[in-house]
Every structure is written in C-alpha cells, then in structure tokens.
Design an enzyme around this catalytic site. Structure first.
Site, PDB file in Angstrom:
ATOM      1  CG  LEU A  15      -2.139  -0.847   1.201  1.00 10.29           C
ATOM      2  CD1 LEU A  15      -2.932  -0.691   2.482  1.00 10.29           C
ATOM      3  CD2 LEU A  15      -3.019  -0.482   0.004  1.00 10.29           C
ATOM      4  CE  LYS A 186     -19.377  -2.436  -1.407  1.00 11.09           C
ATOM      5  NZ  LYS A 186     -20.694  -2.126  -0.811  1.00 11.09           N
ATOM      6  CB  CYS A 380      28.172  -1.766  -8.687  1.00 12.41           C
ATOM      7  SG  CYS A 380      28.985  -2.723  -7.412  1.00 12.41           S
ATOM      8  CD  GLN A 384      32.431  -5.671 -10.541  1.00 13.64           C
ATOM      9  OE1 GLN A 384      31.848  -6.708 -10.834  1.00 13.64           O
ATOM     10  NE2 GLN A 384      32.683  -5.343  -9.283  1.00 13.64           N
ATOM     11  NE  ARG A 469      30.379 -11.799  -1.968  1.00 13.72           N
ATOM     12  CZ  ARG A 469      29.947 -11.642  -0.716  1.00 13.72           C
ATOM     13  NH1 ARG A 469      30.808 -11.612   0.267  1.00 13.72           N
ATOM     14  NH2 ARG A 469      28.647 -11.522  -0.447  1.00 13.72           N
ATOM     15  CG  HIS A 514      25.463   0.914  -5.503  1.00 15.61           C
ATOM     16  ND1 HIS A 514      24.719   0.334  -6.508  1.00 15.61           N
ATOM     17  CD2 HIS A 514      26.309  -0.037  -5.058  1.00 15.61           C
ATOM     18  CE1 HIS A 514      25.091  -0.929  -6.651  1.00 15.61           C
ATOM     19  NE2 HIS A 514      26.053  -1.175  -5.787  1.00 15.61           N
ATOM     20  CD  GLU A 516      22.452   3.112  -7.313  1.00 15.07           C
ATOM     21  OE1 GLU A 516      23.484   3.743  -7.629  1.00 15.07           O
ATOM     22  OE2 GLU A 516      22.414   1.867  -7.255  1.00 15.07           O
TER      23      GLU A 516
HETATM   24  N1  GLN Z   1      28.689  -8.729  -8.237  1.00 11.49           N
HETATM   25  C1  GLN Z   1      29.595  -7.624  -8.214  1.00 11.49           C
HETATM   26  C2  GLN Z   1      30.453  -7.638  -6.966  1.00 11.49           C
HETATM   27  O1  GLN Z   1      30.121  -8.256  -5.994  1.00 11.49           O
HETATM   28  C3  GLN Z   1      28.870  -6.314  -8.345  1.00 11.49           C
HETATM   29  C4  GLN Z   1      28.013  -5.987  -7.165  1.00 11.49           C
HETATM   30  C5  GLN Z   1      27.027  -4.893  -7.444  1.00 11.49           C
HETATM   31  O2  GLN Z   1      26.750  -4.575  -8.600  1.00 11.49           O
HETATM   32  N2  GLN Z   1      26.477  -4.306  -6.403  1.00 11.49           N
HETATM   33  O3  GLN Z   1      31.473  -6.990  -6.940  1.00 11.49           O
END
Ligand code: GLN
Length: 542
Positions: A15, A186, A380, A384, A469, A514, A516
């Site tokens: 919701l 309702k 990320c 890569q 990672r 990230h 964002e």
């Molecule tokens: N799988 C990748 C890593 O672990 C990228 C992780 C991601 O995009 N947040 O480095």
C-alpha cells in the site's frame, strides 16, 4: 521530548507504507521538526542482503554499511536524513541477538520467551540512539494479521502504554477498494483490519485510507464510527501522479494537522511546502524528454532498482526534462544481433548485479554505447562489465573476465580479499559467509585532476556508498590506460579502482559505488545530473 509515531498497515501489502511514512516525515520537517525514520521488518532474514532483488526489491545501503530495506531509501529521499544501521531491524536480527545473549548467560537462568525478551529487544531497538529528534517514525513491515508481525505489534502496544499517549501515536494505513458493480468504495476491509489491530490491543489514532478516488464524506464518517476515530483523523490517501506530490497531498487532507493536534502541538500556521511544490512543478512540466535504457538482470521487478529509477528522475528534474526509462533484461543482448534494440536511446545505464547470467548482454550493451558514442553510466557490476568489454575489444585481452564467474585466464575483475576501512584492515576469503561480508557503506575516493568526474563533482575527494565483493584488478591499469581507458577515481591508497571513464567519448563513466543511493529530488546527484545532461545533448543529435 521525542515523540514516537508507529505506522502499521492492513488489508493488503504494497500500500506504500514506506512512502506514507517518508512523506509524513517530510511534512513534519516542513513544520520545523527534526525527524528520524525506522523500519521494523518481521521476516526472519537477519537483513535483506542475501535476498534476491526480485524477491525483496533493492537492498538499500547506509553510510555505516548496513544492508537495509528499500523503504529506508524513501525515508532518505524525502527527508534528507541519512539512515543508519540502527534504523532497520528484522525478526532475524532480534532473535539472533536474543539467542546470543541467552548463550552468554545474560538472562540469569530465566526461561527466554517472546514476551518479554523478544518484545523488550524490539522496544530497545525502536527507542535506541535517539538524540534530539522531535519525532521518531517507526514503520512496521508486513500486514496486520501476519503471524510474523505479532511480536512487533505487541511491542508497540507496550511502548504506547509506557510512553503514554503524549509521546506515542499509532497510524494505520488501509485500503478502500472500489467495487465497480456496486459503484462504491468499500469500508469493510478497513473495519476488519482495525478489528484485527484491536484484537492485539491497539487502537489506531489516525487512519490513512488508500483509494483511487475521492472518499465521500459519508464513507469517512462511517469509517470513523466503526473504527473509533474522529472523522478528521480518517485521512484519504489518494493516488497521485508523482510520488513527490504525496507530502503536498497529505497536507491537503490534513494529516500533519491531525498529528500536531494529537500531540498538542501548534498547527495554525501553514507549513513551508515550497520544496515539494517546486519539485512537483518540474516533474509535471518538463521541457523535453530523453530515453534511457536500463540494461539489467532484475528488470522483472522494478523495485529492484528503486533508488536508481528515482535518481534518474532527479537527473531529469535537474535538467528540466522527463526521463523515460526502458527496462531491458540484459539476457536478450547475449546474442549480439539483438543489440540494435538500443538504436535511438539517448543513454544506456547498466546497474548493479550479481552472477554470470546476463553478463554477456551487459558487455554487449557497453560495447554498443562505447562504439556508437551513446552516453553510458555503469554502476558497480555495470562498471565491471564495461571494463571487461574494453579489455576484450580495445586492449587485446580477449579472455578478460570476472572471477565472480569462475577462475579466469585474465581476471580483469577479481575477488577483494582485503581492503582498508578507516584505519582497519578487512580480510575476506573465497569460502566465507555471504551475509554482510561485502565491502559495504561509505568509502572515500580520490578523483584524478583533469578527469570528467573531477569536473562533475567539483572536488577532489568524494565519499560514496559501496556494496561489492569483486573489484577491477589494478594490475591491468597500465595496459587499459594505454588503450584509452582512464582510471579517474581510486581509493586513497591507490589500490582499488573506483571510477573509469573514456576520454573523448561523449560521456562514458563506470563507478564501483552506488551514487543512486545518495540522490534526492531536492539535491540530485551530480553524476545523474551530468549523465542526463549528456543524454539531452545526444537527443538533440539523433
Ligand atoms: N557482483 C559484483 C560484486 O560483488 C557487483 C556488485 C554490485 O553490482 N552491487 O562486486
């Protein structure tokens, strides 16, 4: 004095309780109050970090490195208050703490029970680390009536008694379905849901009723009568065209006034909603439109990319354009002859992801962007994959790959086994636990003078949130730079590549973090502002 507002939900899930809580937080801020928002999640995972994004939606990462529910993203975007580890807890976390204490002998021989031990742990969490906030808003995940929610509801029932009504209030969010054959909204499901709450001893103080159309006064009065709340405290929560309209619309329905009245706080003056009115105006009246393709793995559930979608909206707000998003499952690009689907888009974004499935499609999308001079933002995993693409097709490393997909002849992207966090060394092995062990949270990054990102950020040292990672292998830096890729951002010790870009391309940036997660509608992230600006420039060319 800190007051607590507990927000529960009934009738159905989804919701928008998180959004409602975030919008109420923003409204209270607009009246000059300091707020903090928290989420109590009834599921058994210790945190959402190990859940599939298509199950749970995005994992929102805080500065202090917690993997949390995506609602914390709403809270941050609406209030600008950075969430912390202590702002999200799950049943799994509560139980693991209680059991660890039991093993230590902390309960001094007592029988450990849901009441009081688990409920005490929940109460301690809800009230912990409160500083000078005027309000703490605590959202209870799930729907009233779920088995998992019971200890949380019991905990807030107790808290309400302990804090007293001057310091605690309950808001319940429900749904009024419209039945076309009857031509009516309702109220019965709302009545049942409040009854369910009453059965665990909780009387809501305010009801927020989601509805796709205005709620007639008679229905409002009926809900008030049957649910034992004042009619003005039955707040219509109507569907709106942009989520940033929600604070304005709740104010129009009197939500903030009801909350102030409840707590005996002044409410005669109008709050300052100019921030929200301005954002809504820009969202509703763009001067143009750009199309950005998001080529990802979890496109079947758009909530997997919640913050990303919002950050792109923010980039649009900053450039006065509407950003139209085309979500594309990267697997369709595994066959190179399908990449023509990207023809005509003004920007390509490859977001975060895990595992090999769909990765070749992302590599092909990155190649399309590079070769066709389409603005590209890789986040990320998207960074890569762009580096692997560049290595394969520009640096002569045809076997370039990521050790995330198995052992590699040319591990352009490899497992991070150690890194520095503050003054500490963090170590990892390939066979360790998966939960909570990534490089998580805010880390500094140094930008190279003269690079595009240095210009975009306007500063040399930045801090961004991470969740990964694997990492681009610094050993390939020289070879890739010789082929034309610039490592424009590095960890301060120079060991971890954080940003790559292609000088000479109209806009090609890959970031290991990230961005964002930090973007706000009233403070769009510079990378998204710049990326959308590049897409606008591209749209003028095609
Ligand atoms: N799988 C990748 C890593 O672990 C990228 C992780 C991601 O995009 N947040 O480095």
């Amino acid at each position: 004095m800190t007051r607590f507002i507990f927000i529960t939900g009934g009738v159905v899930s989804s919701l928008g309780k998180g959004l409602a809580s975030a919008a109420l937080g923003a409204l209270l801020q607009s009246r000059g109050y300091r707020v903090r928002l928290r989420k109590l999640d009834p599921y058994l995972n210790v945190d959402p970090g190990t859940m599939s994004p298509t199950q749970h939606g995005e994992v929102f990462v805080t500065d202090d490195g917690a993997e949390t529910d995506l609602d914390l993203g709403h809270y941050e975007r609406f209030t600008g208050v950075a969430a912390r580890r202590g702002d999200n807890v799950t049943t799994g976390r509560i139980y693991s703490d209680v059991i660890a204490r039991e093993r230590r002998g902390d309960y001094l021989g007592k029988t450990v029970q849901v009441i009081p031990h688990v409920t005490d742990a929940i109460k301690a969490f809800a009230t912990a680390d409160v500083e000078d906030e005027d309000f703490v808003l605590c959202e209870i995940g799930g729907t009233v009536g779920d088995i998992e929610s019971l200890p949380f509801l019991e905990a807030i029932r107790q808290l309400r008694n302990e804090l007293g009504s001057a310091r605690a209030m309950i808001i319940h969010l429900t749904l009024l379905p419209y039945i076309p054959s009857a031509g009516e909204l309702k109220t019965k499901p709302t009545q049942h849901s409040v009854k369910e709450l009453l059965s665990v001893g909780i009387q809501p103080d305010v009801l927020m009723c989601r509805s796709d159309r205005p709620i007639p006064e008679a229905e409002r009065a009926k809900i008030a009568l049957f649910c034992n709340v004042r009619a003005e405290a039955v707040i219509p929560a109507l569907d709106v065209d942009t989520i940033y309209q929600v604070p304005v619309s709740y104010h129009a329905q009197g939500l903030d006034v009801q909350v102030c009245r409840y707590f005996n706080l002044p409410h005669d003056e109008e709050p300052d909603l100019s921030r929200w009115l301005n954002i809504v105006e820009r969202v509703r009246n763009p001067e143009g439109e750009v199309t950005i393709a998001v080529v990802g793995k979890y496109t079947s559930l758009i909530d997997s990319y919640k913050s990303l979608a919002e950050a792109l909206v923010h980039g649009g707000i900053a450039n006065n354009v509407k950003v139209r998003l085309t979500w594309i499952d990267s697997q369709i690009f595994e066959r190179e002859d399908t990449v023509h689907h990207l023809e005509g888009v003004h920007g390509i974004l490859v977001p975060g992801g895990f595992g090999e499935r769909g990765s070749e499609g992302m590599i092909n999308a990155a190649r399309f962007a590079r070769e066709r001079d389409v603005p590209y933002l890789g986040i990320c995993f998207g960074m890569q994959m762009a580096v692997i693409e560049f290595a394969r097709h520009k640096a002569g490393l045809e076997k370039a790959g990521s050790s995330e997909f198995g052992s590699q002849e040319a591990p352009l992207v490899g497992l991070m086994t150690e890194w520095t966090k503050g003054n500490e060394r963090v170590e990892r092995t390939a066979c360790g636990d998966l939960g909570g062990t990534m490089r998580l949270g805010a880390y500094p990054c140094q930008l190279i003078p003269g690079s595009r990102v240095r210009e975009i950020y306007g500063t040399e040292m930045i801090s961004e949130r991470h969740r990964h990672r694997y990492e681009v292998n610094i050993d390939y830096k020289e070879r890739l730079e010789a082929a034309g890729l610039l490592f424009s951002g590095l960890s301060p010790d120079g060991v971890l590549p954080e940003i790559v870009e292609i000088p000479g391309h109209s806009w090609f940036v890959g970031v290991q973090f990230h961005p964002e997660l930090r973007s706000k509608p009233f403070d769009p992230h510079p990378l998204f502002t710049s990326f959308v600006q590049a897409a606008v420039a591209k749209s003028r060319l095609v």
